[in-house]
Design a protein around this motif. Structure first.
Motif, PDB file in Angstrom:
ATOM      1  N   UNK A 505       0.845  -1.191   0.000  1.00 39.57           N
ATOM      2  CA  UNK A 505       0.000   0.000   0.000  1.00 39.57           C
ATOM      3  C   UNK A 505       0.883   1.244   0.000  1.00 39.57           C
ATOM      4  N   UNK A 506       0.544   2.185  -0.848  1.00 46.17           N
ATOM      5  CA  UNK A 506       1.273   3.443  -0.945  1.00 46.17           C
ATOM      6  C   UNK A 506       0.758   4.381   0.139  1.00 46.17           C
ATOM      7  N   UNK A 507       1.658   5.192   0.708  1.00 43.30           N
ATOM      8  CA  UNK A 507       1.249   6.031   1.838  1.00 43.30           C
ATOM      9  C   UNK A 507       1.840   7.434   1.734  1.00 43.30           C
ATOM     10  N   UNK A 508       1.636   8.125   0.605  1.00 37.54           N
ATOM     11  CA  UNK A 508       2.188   9.475   0.474  1.00 37.54           C
ATOM     12  C   UNK A 508       1.390  10.456   1.339  1.00 37.54           C
ATOM     13  N   UNK A 536       8.754   5.021  -2.404  1.00 41.15           N
ATOM     14  CA  UNK A 536      10.184   5.164  -2.104  1.00 41.15           C
ATOM     15  C   UNK A 536      10.323   6.200  -0.993  1.00 41.15           C
ATOM     16  N   UNK A 537      11.086   5.861   0.041  1.00 47.51           N
ATOM     17  CA  UNK A 537      11.310   6.844   1.110  1.00 47.51           C
ATOM     18  C   UNK A 537      11.899   8.127   0.531  1.00 47.51           C
ATOM     19  N   UNK A 546       6.984   9.489   1.718  1.00 47.10           N
ATOM     20  CA  UNK A 546       7.301   8.652   0.570  1.00 47.10           C
ATOM     21  C   UNK A 546       6.876   9.375  -0.701  1.00 47.10           C
ATOM     22  N   UNK A 547       7.570   9.077  -1.781  1.00 46.48           N
ATOM     23  CA  UNK A 547       7.101   9.505  -3.093  1.00 46.48           C
ATOM     24  C   UNK A 547       6.675   8.262  -3.855  1.00 46.48           C
TER      25      UNK A 547
END
Length: 574
Positions: A505-508, A536-537, A546-547
């Motif tokens: 899961x992405x978390x921007x 990516x951190x 993150x991006x």
């Protein structure tokens, strides 16, 4: 009628609740309804509150292969297996022929000294000999494990090297996209590094398609298929009667964090679970002809093989599904009277991108169910199937996996199909959605969990005597609850939407986005064939957020210019 309330059950939601509230009554009824051959015993479930640790049918005795060979009449000429190897080879095996061939393999393995608990491995395409060898091995109580011949030697050794098989079935090569691919050099390397292998049985696939004899002399312990079984005449099979949780299959995790984990599945749980899914959720009957596009390295091969226990014919295809402009599987459907077609969401997406329209080019008269798994099927995939494959079909998206050799959520012939949703939670599977605090939620995204034991839970992991790896894989996050690792939503229709793997899961900026949500938007663009999204951190020197990085594979001739980049970003943003 519910034993607890005395009331008749009405509607699927009520049936699902009963199957979990009175799980022992449900699974006993399923055993009887499916006509499982064996002794059920007095006890159904011991230690039901332990997860893991619950034990199903501890007094039962059965044999897996015996149940798949229910149609054992010597004059049963109905198709058991129908095989097509691309456009190179076609074969049919009747139920009577399948029993005879299985008896010869079982006798040959027994003569080789194979006993219950020994491992028999296979490096084979999805062809009749794979099914026959599996049945011969499991009739003795041996444990079966298979890989596809497109695996490299090290990938095979990472798997089979851990389980130390005594016998290896293989082929001289296979076909993919019209190209002959010999494998005996790889087999020689594999066997040289696996000292436990005493006998290698070589199936002449390339030779059978006119490629000339392939030299197996460099493979230690090699013998041809005909030579291995040739001295054995067909005879009644002595099916070993074994406990419910006797090891049947060893399947493998993906190996993304080290060597693949060897997941051991029991005979009784696999059989009972598959029969429930085939007979109830898909409504398989004796005159059905069931197909799934799979290799022997995916658990859907094991799932497909169990169709024999429902008495139907199973259809086997090996090779590229994109031959004849993406139509070869639909050609196979028309030629065989296929009633159930199983494939992956990625294949459906690829057909849509290529503008393949089977509804125009094929009859598909008997086709009534289309199964989709492997990854989430986007809402647009549902649109494509109903517009361009067949209007009156049950599009049954489903999800589960190697870990349970079955499904948590799947199709249902009694319920409507809602665009973008898996129809229901499977009977006898107490599936819920948890938020980050471990509370059950509905119509909001969270973790897919199972809160009660089910028969096809793994017996354990190979070489994991204290069960530490097994517990760590599923039960550390929520003690006593199976955490599957899918990021999902239970809908107002009691269906399920899967947004991707929860560990991806992405978390921007603290906003949780499922990878499937990104793919659904990006792959609507005609320019994009495939995509992959990661987080990516960022910034790398002082991580605090993150991006999101998106990779795309474009149609031939296109360039990722600023205009296309803006179009992709706008599609996602909108």
């Amino acid at each position: 009628i519910s034993a607890a309330t005395g009331e008749p059950l009405s509607g699927y939601a009520t049936l699902w609740l009963w199957s979990n509230d009175e799980c022992e009554a449900f699974w006993c009824a399923m055993w009887d309804y499916a006509g499982i051959i064996g002794t059920r015993g007095e006890r159904t479930l011991v230690d039901p509150s332990r997860m893991p640790g619950a034990t199903w049918f501890p007094d039962a005795r059965l044999n897996f292969a015996e149940n798949l060979l229910k149609r054992r009449a010597s004059d049963d000429t109905g198709d058991a297996l129908v095989f097509r190897g691309e456009d190179k080879l076609e074969r049919r095996v009747s139920h009577a022929e399948l029993v005879a061939a299985t008896s010869r393999v079982a006798a040959a393995l027994k003569a080789q000294g194979v006993r219950a608990g020994d491992r028999v491995a296979a490096y084979v395409p999805n062809m009749p000999e794979a099914i026959i060898a599996m049945l011969g091995a499991t009739s003795l109580g041996a444990i079966w494990s298979s890989c596809s011949p497109d695996f490299g030697a090290q990938g095979v050794l990472d798997r089979f090297g851990q389980i130390e098989p005594r016998v290896l079935f293989t082929v001289d090569g296979y076909w993919y996209n019209g190209k002959a691919l010999p494998v005996l050099d790889k087999v020689a390397e594999i066997v040289a590094r696996m000292p436990t292998v005493e006998r290698v049985v070589v199936i002449p696939y390339l030779e059978a398609t006119g490629q000339g004899p392939q030299d197996a002399g460099r493979v230690r312990g090699a013998v041809g298929w005909d030579a291995f079984v040739g001295g054995e005449a067909p005879a009644p099979i002595e099916f070993a009667q074994l406990p419910f949780d006797h090891p049947l299959y060893i399947l493998y995790s993906s190996g993304t964090t080290g060597a693949p984990k060897c997941i051991v599945h029991g005979a009784g749980g696999t059989l009972l679970q598959h029969l429930k899914e085939h007979v109830l959720h898909i409504d398989i009957k004796r005159d059905d002809r069931m197909f799934f596009f799979t290799t022997c390295g995916w658990m859907m091969w094991n799932w497909l093989a169990s169709g024999l226990a429902a008495g139907c014919a199973i259809l086997l295809y090996d090779g590229s599904p994109f031959l004849r402009g993406g139509n070869i599987l639909f050609d196979f459907a028309d030629a065989t009277g296929m009633t159930v077609l199983g494939t992956s969401a990625k294949f459906i997406d690829a057909l849509a991108k290529a503008d393949v329209r089977p509804a125009r080019s094929h009859k598909l008269e008997r086709l009534r169910v289309l199964l989709s798994t492997g990854s989430p099927l986007a809402a647009e995939g549902f649109d494509y199937v109903y517009r361009h494959v067949k209007r009156d079909i049950n599009l049954a998206s489903m999800s589960g996996g190697t870990d349970l050799i079955s499904c948590f959520v799947m199709g249902n012939p009694l319920l409507p199909v809602w665009r973008g949703e898996i129809q229901c939670r499977s009977l006898g599977m107490k599936v819920e959605v948890y938020d980050e605090d471990g509370h059950a939620v509905r119509e909001t995204k969270g973790e897919l969990v199972c809160t009660a034991p089910f028969p096809s839970m793994p017996v354990g992991f190979w070489n994991d005597a204290d069960g530490k790896k097994y517990r760590a894989a599923y039960f550390e996050h929520y003690p006593g609850v199976w955490r599957h690792g899918d990021y999902v939503e239970l809908t107002a229709h009691d269906g399920m939407i899967i947004y991707g793997r929860s560990d991806a899961v992405l978390n921007p900026g603290g906003v949780r986005i499922g990878t499937g949500e990104i793919y659904r938007q990006v792959e609507q663009l005609d320019a994009v064939l495939e995509s992959l999204v990661i987080s990516q951190n960022w910034p790398p020197d002082k991580p605090g957020d993150v991006r999101v990085v998106l990779f795309v594979r474009l149609r031939d001739g296109l360039k990722l210019d600023p205009a296309l980049i803006d179009a992709i970003k706008q599609q996602i943003r909108a």
